[in-house]
Design a protein around this motif. Structure first.
Motif, mmCIF file in Angstrom:
data_model
loop_
_atom_site.group_PDB
_atom_site.id
_atom_site.type_symbol
_atom_site.label_atom_id
_atom_site.label_comp_id
_atom_site.label_asym_id
_atom_site.label_seq_id
_atom_site.Cartn_x
_atom_site.Cartn_y
_atom_site.Cartn_z
ATOM 1 N N TRP A 10 2.010 -6.090 -48.598
ATOM 2 C CA TRP A 10 1.327 -7.317 -49.012
ATOM 3 C C TRP A 10 1.661 -8.389 -47.980
ATOM 4 O O TRP A 10 2.743 -8.954 -48.000
ATOM 5 C CB TRP A 10 1.793 -7.753 -50.393
ATOM 6 C CG TRP A 10 1.142 -9.006 -50.893
ATOM 7 C CD1 TRP A 10 -0.081 -9.499 -50.536
ATOM 8 C CD2 TRP A 10 1.675 -9.906 -51.852
ATOM 9 N NE1 TRP A 10 -0.340 -10.646 -51.219
ATOM 10 C CE2 TRP A 10 0.715 -10.930 -52.039
ATOM 11 C CE3 TRP A 10 2.858 -9.969 -52.601
ATOM 12 C CZ2 TRP A 10 0.890 -11.983 -52.926
ATOM 13 C CZ3 TRP A 10 3.042 -11.010 -53.482
ATOM 14 C CH2 TRP A 10 2.061 -12.011 -53.639
ATOM 15 N N LYS A 11 0.737 -8.638 -47.066
ATOM 16 C CA LYS A 11 0.965 -9.697 -46.099
ATOM 17 C C LYS A 11 0.489 -10.971 -46.768
ATOM 18 O O LYS A 11 -0.716 -11.214 -46.868
ATOM 19 C CB LYS A 11 0.160 -9.446 -44.828
ATOM 20 C CG LYS A 11 0.547 -8.161 -44.133
ATOM 21 C CD LYS A 11 -0.241 -7.987 -42.854
ATOM 22 C CE LYS A 11 -0.067 -6.594 -42.312
ATOM 23 N NZ LYS A 11 -1.110 -6.231 -41.360
ATOM 24 N N LYS A 12 1.452 -11.765 -47.192
ATOM 25 C CA LYS A 12 1.102 -12.882 -48.033
ATOM 26 C C LYS A 12 0.165 -13.846 -47.337
ATOM 27 O O LYS A 12 0.335 -14.173 -46.186
ATOM 28 C CB LYS A 12 2.374 -13.626 -48.452
ATOM 29 C CG LYS A 12 3.390 -12.665 -49.011
ATOM 30 C CD LYS A 12 4.022 -13.154 -50.259
ATOM 31 C CE LYS A 12 4.952 -12.104 -50.808
ATOM 32 N NZ LYS A 12 5.975 -11.667 -49.847
ATOM 33 N N GLY A 13 -0.817 -14.283 -48.081
ATOM 34 C CA GLY A 13 -1.766 -15.221 -47.519
ATOM 35 C C GLY A 13 -2.801 -14.551 -46.658
ATOM 36 O O GLY A 13 -3.747 -15.188 -46.210
ATOM 37 N N GLN A 14 -2.633 -13.270 -46.385
ATOM 38 C CA GLN A 14 -3.601 -12.616 -45.502
ATOM 39 C C GLN A 14 -4.295 -11.447 -46.183
ATOM 40 O O GLN A 14 -5.497 -11.470 -46.375
ATOM 41 C CB GLN A 14 -2.910 -12.038 -44.287
ATOM 42 C CG GLN A 14 -2.214 -13.015 -43.414
ATOM 43 C CD GLN A 14 -1.562 -12.251 -42.315
ATOM 44 O OE1 GLN A 14 -2.223 -11.620 -41.521
ATOM 45 N NE2 GLN A 14 -0.255 -12.285 -42.279
ATOM 46 N N GLU A 15 -3.553 -10.403 -46.482
ATOM 47 C CA GLU A 15 -4.231 -9.222 -46.996
ATOM 48 C C GLU A 15 -3.267 -8.331 -47.781
ATOM 49 O O GLU A 15 -2.057 -8.391 -47.624
ATOM 50 C CB GLU A 15 -4.839 -8.417 -45.845
ATOM 51 C CG GLU A 15 -3.839 -7.947 -44.813
ATOM 52 C CD GLU A 15 -4.523 -7.407 -43.565
ATOM 53 O OE1 GLU A 15 -5.669 -7.796 -43.285
ATOM 54 O OE2 GLU A 15 -3.901 -6.596 -42.879
ATOM 55 N N ARG A 46 -8.675 -8.542 -48.341
ATOM 56 C CA ARG A 46 -8.305 -9.712 -47.543
ATOM 57 C C ARG A 46 -8.552 -11.029 -48.259
ATOM 58 O O ARG A 46 -9.394 -11.122 -49.144
ATOM 59 C CB ARG A 46 -9.128 -9.718 -46.257
ATOM 60 C CG ARG A 46 -8.677 -8.718 -45.233
ATOM 61 C CD ARG A 46 -9.440 -8.905 -43.963
ATOM 62 N NE ARG A 46 -9.222 -10.237 -43.395
ATOM 63 C CZ ARG A 46 -9.885 -10.713 -42.363
ATOM 64 N NH1 ARG A 46 -10.805 -9.987 -41.790
ATOM 65 N NH2 ARG A 46 -9.641 -11.929 -41.907
ATOM 66 N N THR A 47 -7.815 -12.011 -47.789
ATOM 67 C CA THR A 47 -8.011 -13.376 -48.261
ATOM 68 C C THR A 47 -8.605 -14.196 -47.130
ATOM 69 O O THR A 47 -7.999 -14.304 -46.071
ATOM 70 C CB THR A 47 -6.641 -14.009 -48.620
ATOM 71 O OG1 THR A 47 -6.005 -13.194 -49.585
ATOM 72 C CG2 THR A 47 -6.824 -15.392 -49.164
ATOM 73 N N ARG A 95 5.238 -19.047 -44.585
ATOM 74 C CA ARG A 95 4.025 -19.393 -43.876
ATOM 75 C C ARG A 95 4.287 -20.312 -42.686
ATOM 76 O O ARG A 95 3.384 -20.586 -41.907
ATOM 77 C CB ARG A 95 3.052 -20.084 -44.825
ATOM 78 C CG ARG A 95 2.844 -19.380 -46.145
ATOM 79 C CD ARG A 95 1.666 -18.500 -46.155
ATOM 80 N NE ARG A 95 0.434 -19.243 -46.149
ATOM 81 C CZ ARG A 95 -0.548 -19.116 -47.012
ATOM 82 N NH1 ARG A 95 -0.416 -18.271 -47.996
ATOM 83 N NH2 ARG A 95 -1.645 -19.819 -46.907
ATOM 84 N N PRO A 129 -2.945 -17.996 -41.884
ATOM 85 C CA PRO A 129 -2.085 -18.190 -43.060
ATOM 86 C C PRO A 129 -0.892 -19.115 -42.817
ATOM 87 O O PRO A 129 0.244 -18.668 -42.774
ATOM 88 C CB PRO A 129 -1.624 -16.768 -43.369
ATOM 89 C CG PRO A 129 -1.621 -16.063 -42.058
ATOM 90 C CD PRO A 129 -2.718 -16.678 -41.246
#
Lengths: 578, 309, 309
Positions: free
Chosen positions: A261-266, A290-291, C93, C260
């Motif tokens: 889980w690549k946070k904020g990405q996918e 994806r996000t 981030r 991100p």
């Protein structure tokens, strides 16, 4: 299965163990399923409503074991071979990667019990499994992790679980799992956002390794609805780790396994080659969700060929997508109904819409069909709020015609020769092209003297709270998915019954009709009751009636996949185009 | 300026950069040529202001009227009719009209917000520079805080609370932009304060207010004007961005930023590309012209630069 | 020198503190945390009970004190939306944002300085005008529009570069970085170039330049060793001041390119009314801006003896 269950309810009633009201609720659920079949057969208008055969486990007739489960060992071997071979036949290597743009913002967690987002449900449908799944064609809930269920007592349901299912880490799926999951979600200390969904559940008892008894607080006819939106986690994993760990490490039984889980990405998933369901052919080896914030960027990805499925295509871009040669649009009519509510009972305060003539004026001022034709990918008119897909829809009720002169006349009669000024509250919405529709409506309303000033709230929570507390008058935009209950009751009760927190209208006669409708067994009688109810709704016009939505997805030309009317995307049914 | 002692006046004007030299027409022409970009900018700006003021006369339509059946008509260069020379938008409104009224909004927001921020900023800067010490301390801290805070987030948050309207947008922009005036004005005031003619003024008995208004302020004029022109451009773009995020002046009032956001998705089709391009182009041209005018003004007013003209 | 440093550090601390107050007040004004945390159907009595349990009904000052005492050790509470500490989410981030702003700044500097030098040297020539046009265009163009245009041209039509996203570590990430860096660089370059140009112009007309020329030093030496060095001070100062602007630009860039970073996170958290994350994000950004400004001031203080008091 519904017929057998319904027979049980009748028996309980005859034995005096449940009251009439509960029996009616059960009848309603049964009728909803029957009605949906009829309705779906009738309105076969739009393309691409069919679901691929893989997800429906052979029709909802029988209550006991479904064919797929009969020979578990053989079937799973076959399934495995099939899965890998169909994977091999995909384009681009051993199965290839399916890249889906799921949403504009990231999921908050990997714990399926700790969120309340549609995109979360969709994502977790891929990693985890549910006890039951809705068949998109018949609308019935069909066995999935559970093999069968029976309502043995008015407040007790017996579920028989499928055997031999393993979690991605090897743990067994057993009755203990089911009990653990239900205990967890209903535990107030867990603070699950889904606790409200399971408010009717009293407790779960393990009978043997593959049988549980679920007790409800009161007779609960729509129990099966709970089965299709409740993902199961492994109790051993949950007991060995804390919530923070669970929020990052999803271990389920589903068609895809968690990779990263690549946070904020996918969210990166890979195929579960040991998936227990042989009817599900998982064509793609890897699935990436994806996000991407911003719809134009999402479209750019689709058109550049770097994304295969996009969940929203704006109305004015449908042609660009279809002409691109890279992707195509898929339109799906859904149950959700949009409308512009008028504060007929003055819940927020005194306002001109308390006069029925003014409400009719508002309806006549708007060129609803015009908006559908020019600004929507399609729409099913709802002259009395009920969608043609709902059981009980009365096609004889005539919608308000577009007649600005009549509108002006009505306003004058009501004592507003110079028109009125009102605030129009709007929140975030899923209606396609909402903004253009709203502005077109505003213009048409102004033309007859109803001058609206927009108050746009960009925060969904703020809007919902204001709305539910009755502070969204005199006019606001709203839409309602009926909790996927394809029955007139599913929308009329919640939106218009005076006891509901959502209503801005009260009418004792309508209340009585709605109660009768809930209370009747006979589909013909119910149809008549709802006709009368719709007549009242149309004549009282407590909202500006609009339409049932058609939503648009964008799908790469290399992928074969279709969306569902209940808006739960199942990407594991996608396959490369030959 | 008649009543003050002539000695002070002469001393003041001898050091004042506002002392003008007489120029011949030929010299003016030469200056204009050197500053040709600024002249071009000023001309364009004048045209825009004209359009903004006279929009109701220039266009037969209002900015809301139209039929949805007339939506997305092509502009004339793509084969459209002259009844809608720049085409129509998604619900049939004449695009040229909306762009014209958009000019009104952009310029009025830009100017008003600049005035507000200017008034606040200059006042605070004057006070800080003139009185120094703890007054300076408080004001400078405030300036630091404001400059450290990312403006967009502030605007987002405030408008989420107050709601979007013309007034709120102007206020938010105005309140976000004052620090730069304060900083600059404070330095200038400190510099001027130390000049001899001010000390002389005190000796003669001129009060603080008089000193500030009559002697220091006029010297700030050049700097302020230059900053203000750049700020107007900046604020126009900020308003466009707020509208783009849905936090600007609410529809149906046409804002170039909002029109840009509405038509984003049209960027993918060549046939529709005029829809997002025109508002973007106008924002660009307006900001550009204002910048050029500002450049020219600065070159005119700064004696060092002026020497080269 | 020591007191100068102490003074500036003090100012930075106060600024960050001030920002924490602002962001705390604003988030509490945006919405009721109870409404965010509980499902919408919760009846009123339960809400009030929850409010009491969580301490949301205490006076704001008391709540702020709690917030502050936790924040000082880096605890901004748990995100309302996710199960994880707000600060952790922000720091995950942060590298993305830092990477983007750093590369944007470098690109801007690489563009701006040579352009500024040439422009100042050959004033009013074709070079000057072209560079002015190009550079001011960058400032006048709405960067969200520019971003989208670049995506369409290079991502969709030409397919040279990926349209958006972060990419995998390595070459892939560099490819993903190109467009957002260009957009940020274009955003930042204009003001820097202006400053270099006017700083150089100022410097070139100073006496010491004339002296250097009189001494017979080559033009190049005159330019670089004398004029440029003195110009660097205002340039560095403004680069530092611009950092705040830069973060604002980063927010837009991150949104358009699905990068991100913290800017995007801040906007999302405001939209989702996830106050702990908003507070953590804004305060973190403020600290970084504050540190950058502090660093800049310290460097300048070392370089320019006039400033040290």
């Amino acid at each position: 299965m519904n017929d057998k269950i319904y027979a049980n309810w009748e028996r309980f009633y005859k034995e005096g163990r449940i009251d009439r009201r509960t029996l009616m609720k059960a009848a309603m659920v049964w009728a909803a399923g029957v009605g949906a079949m009829g309705a779906l057969a009738a309105c076969g208008d739009d393309d691409d409503d069919d679901d691929t055969p893989a997800t429906s486990t052979g029709g909802g007739g029988s209550q006991t074991e479904t064919p797929a489960a009969e020979a578990p060992t053989e079937a799973s071997d076959e399934g495995e071979a099939e899965a890998t071979s169909s994977g091999d036949s995909g384009s681009g290597g051993e199965g290839g990667t399916l890249r889906v743009i799921l949403d504009q913002s990231d999921l908050p967690t990997m714990d399926p019990h700790m969120h309340n987002l549609r995109t979360g449900i969709i994502a977790f449908y891929h990693i985890f499994d549910n006890l039951g799944v809705r068949n998109a064609e018949t609308n019935m809930i069909e066995p999935w992790l559970a093999e069968s269920w029976e309502n043995i007592e008015p407040t007790v349901w017996e579920l028989k679980l499928r055997q031999g299912i393993k979690f991605h880490n090897g743990d067994d799926f057993t009755a203990a799992t089911v009990k653990f999951n239900w205990d967890r979600v209903t535990n107030p200390e867990q603070a699950s956002q889904q606790i409200g969904n399971h408010a009717a559940i009293a407790g779960v008892e393990i009978v043997d390794d593959y049988t549980v008894h679920v007790t409800t607080k009161e007779p609960y006819p729509i129990f099966t609805e709970r089965l299709q939106n409740f993902q199961m986690i492994s109790e051993k994993v949950a007991e060995a780790n804390d919530d923070a760990w669970l929020a990052e490490n999803p271990i389920g039984t589903g068609p895809y396994k968690f990779v990263e889980w690549k946070k904020g990405q996918e969210l990166v998933l890979t195929r579960n080659d040991d998936y227990w369901n042989p009817d599900v052919e998982i064509a793609y080896k890897d699935l990436i969700l994806r996000t991407v914030p911003g719809v134009p960027t999402q479209l750019a990805e689709l058109l550049a060929g770097t994304a295969d499925i996009v969940r929203v295509v704006p109305f004015d871009q449908m042609q660009a997508v279809d002409n691109s040669g890279v992707a195509s649009t898929k339109t799906q009519s859904i149950l959700r109904v949009g409308f512009t509510r008028l504060d007929a009972m003055g819940r927020t305060g005194p306002n001109p819409f308390q006069d029925v003539r003014v409400r009719h004026a508002a309806n006549h001022a708007c060129d609803i069909q015009g908006y559908i034709d020019a600004l929507q990918p399609g729409g099913d008119r709802t002259p009395a709020l009920v969608n043609p897909k709902h059981f009980g829809f009365d096609p004889t009720i005539e919608p308000h015609e577009y007649n600005p002169d009549l509108a002006r006349q009505l306003l004058e009669e009501a004592g507003y020769p110079d028109g009125i000024d009102v605030t129009w509250v709007r929140g975030p919405s899923s209606m396609p092209n909402q903004d253009q529709v709203d502005q077109a409506m505003q213009r048409d309303l102004e033309a007859v003297g109803i001058r609206c000033t927009f108050e746009t709230l960009s925060d969904g929570n703020v809007f919902t709270t204001r709305h539910n507390e009755g502070q969204a008058g005199p006019m606001h935009s709203y839409n309602w998915g009926s909790y996927s209950v394809f029955d007139a009751d599913g929308i009329l009760w919640d939106m218009l019954h005076s006891n509901e927190i959502f209503t801005y209208y009260n009418n004792a006669e309508l209340d009585e009709l709605l109660e009768q409708g809930r209370g009747s067994l006979d589909p013909e009688e119910r149809k008549q009751i709802y006709s009368k109810a719709q007549r009242i709704v149309r004549d009282e016009a407590p909202m500006i009636f609009m339409w049932g939505f058609h939503a648009v997805w964008g799908v790469s030309n290399n992928v074969e996949w279709s969306p569902r009317p209940d808006e739960i995307d199942m990407y594991f049914t996608a396959r490369p185009k030959a | 300026m008649a009543t003050a002692d002539p000695t002070i006046q002469d001393a003041a004007s001898a050091f004042s950069p506002r002392r003008t030299r007489k120029k011949t027409l030929r010299q003016w022409m030469k200056t204009m040529w050197r500053l040709r970009m600024s002249v071009a900018g000023a001309t364009i700006l004048a045209i825009l202001i004209f359009i903004a003021i006279f929009a109701p006369i220039l266009s037969p339509y209002s900015y809301t009227e139209g039929r949805i059946t007339d939506r997305l008509q092509e502009p004339v260069w793509q084969g459209g009719s002259w009844s809608h020379p720049l085409g129509t938008d998604g619900i049939g409104r004449d695009y040229a009209t909306r762009l014209m009224y958009g000019a009104r909004l952009a310029l009025s927001v830009g100017v008003l917000a600049t005035v507000i921020s200017g008034v606040i900023g200059i006042t605070l800067g004057m006070l800080a520079g003139f009185f120094g010490r703890w007054v300076d301390g408080i004001i400078s801290t405030l300036v630091n805080v404001m400059m450290t805070f990312p403006f967009i987030l502030l605007a987002l948050a405030v408008i989420a609370v107050l709601g979007a309207s013309f007034t709120n947008v102007v206020l938010v922009l105005g309140i976000g932009a004052w620090p730069i005036y304060t900083r600059v004005v404070k330095f200038e005031v400190e510099r001027i304060k130390s000049l001899e003619y001010i000390a002389a003024g005190r000796v003669v008995g001129l009060g603080n207010w008089r000193l500030m208004m009559r002697h220091i302020m006029p010297n700030l004029f050049n700097t302020i004007v230059v900053i203000a022109t750049v700020q107007v451009a900046r604020l126009i773009i900020s308003e466009a961005f707020l509208s783009f995020l849905g936090l600007g002046v609410p529809p149906p009032t046409p804002s170039w930023g909002y029109m840009l956001q509405e038509s984003q998705a049209f960027m993918f089709t060549w046939g529709d590309i005029w829809l997002p391009t025109l508002p973007g182009l106008l924002i660009f041209i307006t900001a550009l012209s204002i910048n050029f005018v500002g450049d020219g003004l600065r070159d005119l007013m700064d004696p060092h630069q002026r020497a080269a003209l | 020198m020591g007191s100068f440093i102490a003074n500036r550090v003090m100012q930075t601390v106060v600024a960050v503190f001030g920002i924490s107050v602002i962001v705390f007040v604003i988030t509490n004004m945006i919405g009721d945390p109870v409404n965010v945390l509980l499902p919408p159907e919760t009846p009123r009595e339960q809400r009030e009970l929850y409010r009491e349990q969580m301490g949301f009904n205490r006076p704001l000052v008391v709540q702020y004190w709690d917030f502050l005492s936790d924040a000082v050790v880096g605890d901004f509470g748990t995100s309302f939306r996710a199960e994880r500490p707000a600060m952790t989410i922000v720091w995950e981030r942060m590298p993305a944002t830092l990477l983007l702003t750093l590369s944007g700044t470098i690109l801007a500097t690489v563009i701006a300085i040579p352009m500024g030098i040439i422009s100042s040297y050959k004033r009013y020539s074709i070079w000057d005008n072209l560079s002015t046009l190009f550079v001011v265009a960058g400032q006048a163009m709405p960067i969200f529009w520019l971003g989208l245009m670049l995506i369409i041209v290079f991502g969709v039509n030409l397919k040279w570069l990926p349209p958006s996203g972060y990419g995998e570590f390595g070459i892939d990430r560099l490819k993903h970085m190109v467009l957002p860096t260009v957009v940020l660089g274009v955003f930042l370059a204009p003001v820097t170039e202006r400053l270099v140009r006017s700083g150089m112009l100022d410097a070139l007309t100073q006496d010491y330049i004339r002296t250097a020329r009189a001494k017979g030093l080559r033009e190049r030496v005159v330019l670089t060793r004398h004029a440029l060095r003195n110009t660097m001070i205002p340039v560095i100062t403004v680069l530092g001041l611009q950092f705040g602007q830069l973060l604002g630009g980063a927010v837009i860039t991150e949104t358009v390119f699905a990068w991100p970073g913290v800017g995007l996170l801040a906007i999302e958290s405001i939209r989702n009314a996830d106050f702990p994350v908003t507070q953590a994000a804004v305060v973190s950004l403020a600290i970084i801006i504050g540190l950058v400004n502090l660093g800049v001031d310290l460097i300048v203080g070392v370089l320019d003896p006039r400033i040290r008091r």
